[in-house]
Design a protein around this motif. Structure first.
Motif, mmCIF file in Angstrom:
data_model
loop_
_atom_site.group_PDB
_atom_site.id
_atom_site.type_symbol
_atom_site.label_atom_id
_atom_site.label_comp_id
_atom_site.label_asym_id
_atom_site.label_seq_id
_atom_site.Cartn_x
_atom_site.Cartn_y
_atom_site.Cartn_z
ATOM 1 N N UNK A 1 28.104 69.877 -16.078
ATOM 2 C CA UNK A 1 29.147 68.761 -16.235
ATOM 3 C C UNK A 1 30.250 69.384 -17.018
ATOM 4 N N UNK A 2 30.053 70.150 -18.140
ATOM 5 C CA UNK A 2 30.997 70.555 -19.072
ATOM 6 C C UNK A 2 31.999 71.238 -18.504
ATOM 7 N N UNK A 3 31.536 72.169 -17.204
ATOM 8 C CA UNK A 3 32.531 73.037 -16.428
ATOM 9 C C UNK A 3 33.555 72.025 -15.705
ATOM 10 N N UNK A 4 32.915 71.109 -15.168
ATOM 11 C CA UNK A 4 33.786 70.098 -14.464
ATOM 12 C C UNK A 4 34.704 69.378 -15.107
ATOM 13 N N UNK A 5 34.360 68.911 -16.305
ATOM 14 C CA UNK A 5 35.290 68.533 -17.555
ATOM 15 C C UNK A 5 36.228 69.334 -17.627
ATOM 16 N N UNK A 6 36.229 70.650 -17.989
ATOM 17 C CA UNK A 6 37.138 71.639 -18.087
ATOM 18 C C UNK A 6 37.918 71.699 -17.199
ATOM 19 N N UNK A 7 37.622 71.707 -15.808
ATOM 20 C CA UNK A 7 38.599 71.706 -14.758
ATOM 21 C C UNK A 7 39.522 70.533 -14.679
ATOM 22 N N UNK A 8 38.778 69.386 -15.039
ATOM 23 C CA UNK A 8 39.732 68.141 -14.874
ATOM 24 C C UNK A 8 40.624 68.120 -15.989
ATOM 25 N N UNK A 9 40.328 68.575 -17.319
ATOM 26 C CA UNK A 9 41.059 68.599 -18.325
ATOM 27 C C UNK A 9 42.367 69.427 -17.980
ATOM 28 N N UNK A 10 42.141 70.453 -17.378
ATOM 29 C CA UNK A 10 43.343 71.493 -16.979
ATOM 30 C C UNK A 10 44.303 70.939 -15.991
ATOM 31 N N UNK A 11 43.850 69.865 -15.465
ATOM 32 C CA UNK A 11 44.810 69.420 -14.358
ATOM 33 C C UNK A 11 44.626 70.175 -12.941
ATOM 34 N N UNK A 12 44.055 70.858 -12.856
ATOM 35 C CA UNK A 12 43.577 71.708 -11.580
ATOM 36 C C UNK A 12 43.170 70.761 -10.707
ATOM 37 N N UNK A 13 43.607 71.248 -9.398
ATOM 38 C CA UNK A 13 43.113 70.545 -8.335
ATOM 39 C C UNK A 13 41.850 70.972 -7.697
ATOM 40 N N UNK A 14 40.691 70.108 -7.303
ATOM 41 C CA UNK A 14 39.577 70.701 -6.987
ATOM 42 C C UNK A 14 39.284 70.477 -5.531
ATOM 43 N N UNK A 15 39.251 71.752 -4.738
ATOM 44 C CA UNK A 15 38.872 71.658 -3.369
ATOM 45 C C UNK A 15 37.351 71.932 -2.834
ATOM 46 N N UNK A 16 36.813 70.998 -2.261
ATOM 47 C CA UNK A 16 35.565 71.416 -1.752
ATOM 48 C C UNK A 16 35.376 71.899 -0.351
ATOM 49 N N UNK A 17 35.054 73.071 -0.186
ATOM 50 C CA UNK A 17 34.945 73.730 1.162
ATOM 51 C C UNK A 17 33.488 73.472 1.589
ATOM 52 N N UNK A 18 33.546 72.483 2.586
ATOM 53 C CA UNK A 18 32.141 71.818 3.245
ATOM 54 C C UNK A 18 31.904 72.635 4.285
ATOM 55 N N UNK A 19 30.556 72.847 4.604
ATOM 56 C CA UNK A 19 29.964 73.662 5.536
ATOM 57 C C UNK A 19 28.719 73.284 6.045
ATOM 58 N N UNK A 20 28.164 73.297 7.302
ATOM 59 C CA UNK A 20 27.045 72.551 7.830
ATOM 60 C C UNK A 20 25.833 73.393 7.287
ATOM 61 N N UNK A 21 24.822 72.730 7.043
ATOM 62 C CA UNK A 21 23.631 73.311 6.409
ATOM 63 C C UNK A 21 23.219 74.786 7.173
ATOM 64 N N UNK A 22 22.917 74.768 8.472
ATOM 65 C CA UNK A 22 22.755 75.785 9.442
ATOM 66 C C UNK A 22 23.616 76.719 9.271
ATOM 67 N N UNK A 23 24.961 76.585 9.095
ATOM 68 C CA UNK A 23 25.825 77.723 9.208
ATOM 69 C C UNK A 23 25.791 78.548 7.704
ATOM 70 N N UNK A 24 25.499 77.690 6.832
ATOM 71 C CA UNK A 24 25.404 78.125 5.547
ATOM 72 C C UNK A 24 24.173 79.256 5.269
#
Length: 208
Positions: free
Chosen positions: A124-147
């Motif tokens: 949680x503290x890392x997510x807060x750091x990213x948010x406070x920095x003003x960075x944009x967060x992009x989730x690279x989503x991939x199907x479980x079988x491919x992962x």
């Protein structure tokens, strides 16, 4: 934990904002159109490092791989850190390096792309750091079988033990990934994933 939701790269901004179990569009109010700092998140095998390198090359900007920053500082591979020092120490080092990366980004001009670790924003503290920095967060989503297919033969993933625990860990982390600002389908060739990110219109393109 309330999910912030994520914007599907293929969704139109005018789509419904109703709650849904899948990531959804969110308003980017009071935010500049372009962001100078973009962080890529996602489960192991989702392509964060490869996509980050290609995206940075396309934009002629700096790419930072957080895991590499950690291993360079420790003089040990990620698996060795887990084996010798334990996950708790790895997470401490991870937060320390993330703080440094975000501080550097705030001080130095120009855009940069940061490939986070698979478990970085789960702390949680890392997510807060990213948010406070003003960075944009992009989730690279991939199907479980491919992962699973991508990670099955890997020897550098200390938390990959067997299929059952792999699936369980993904389900535990998924709610954190869903708090990203955007979701991009990474079940594609890396170049196509980069195209999807550029199509979001959140990063300035380099003139041809």
């Amino acid at each position: 934990m309330s999910a912030r939701g994520a914007r599907d790269a293929r969704a139109n901004a005018s789509n419904s904002m109703a709650d849904a179990p899948r990531p959804r569009s969110i308003p980017m109010t009071h935010a500049p159109r372009y962001r100078s700092l973009v962080c890529l998140t996602g489960f192991m095998g989702s392509g964060k490092s490869t996509t980050g390198r290609l995206l940075a090359r396309q934009l002629a900007c700096l790419h930072i791989d957080l895991d590499k920053r950690i291993t360079d500082a420790a003089g040990l591979a990620v698996t060795e850190i887990f084996e010798r020092l334990g996950e708790q120490e790895f997470r401490r080092m991870e937060q320390e390096q993330l703080e440094r990366v975000l501080a550097e980004s705030a001080e130095l001009p120009g855009p940069r792309i940061v490939s986070l670790g698979a478990g970085t924003i789960v702390q949680g503290q890392n997510l807060a750091l990213v948010r406070e920095s003003g960075a944009l967060l992009i989730w690279l989503d991939c199907p479980m079988d491919e992962l699973l297919q991508r990670c099955a033969q890997a020897t550098d993933r200390p938390l990959f033990r067997d299929e059952a625990s792999f699936r369980r860990l993904y389900e535990e982390r998924r709610p954190w990934y869903e708090q990203a600002d955007y979701r991009v389908d990474s079940n594609a060739e890396p170049a196509r994933v980069v195209e999807q990110i550029l199509a979001l219109g959140i990063l300035p393109r380099v003139p041809a």
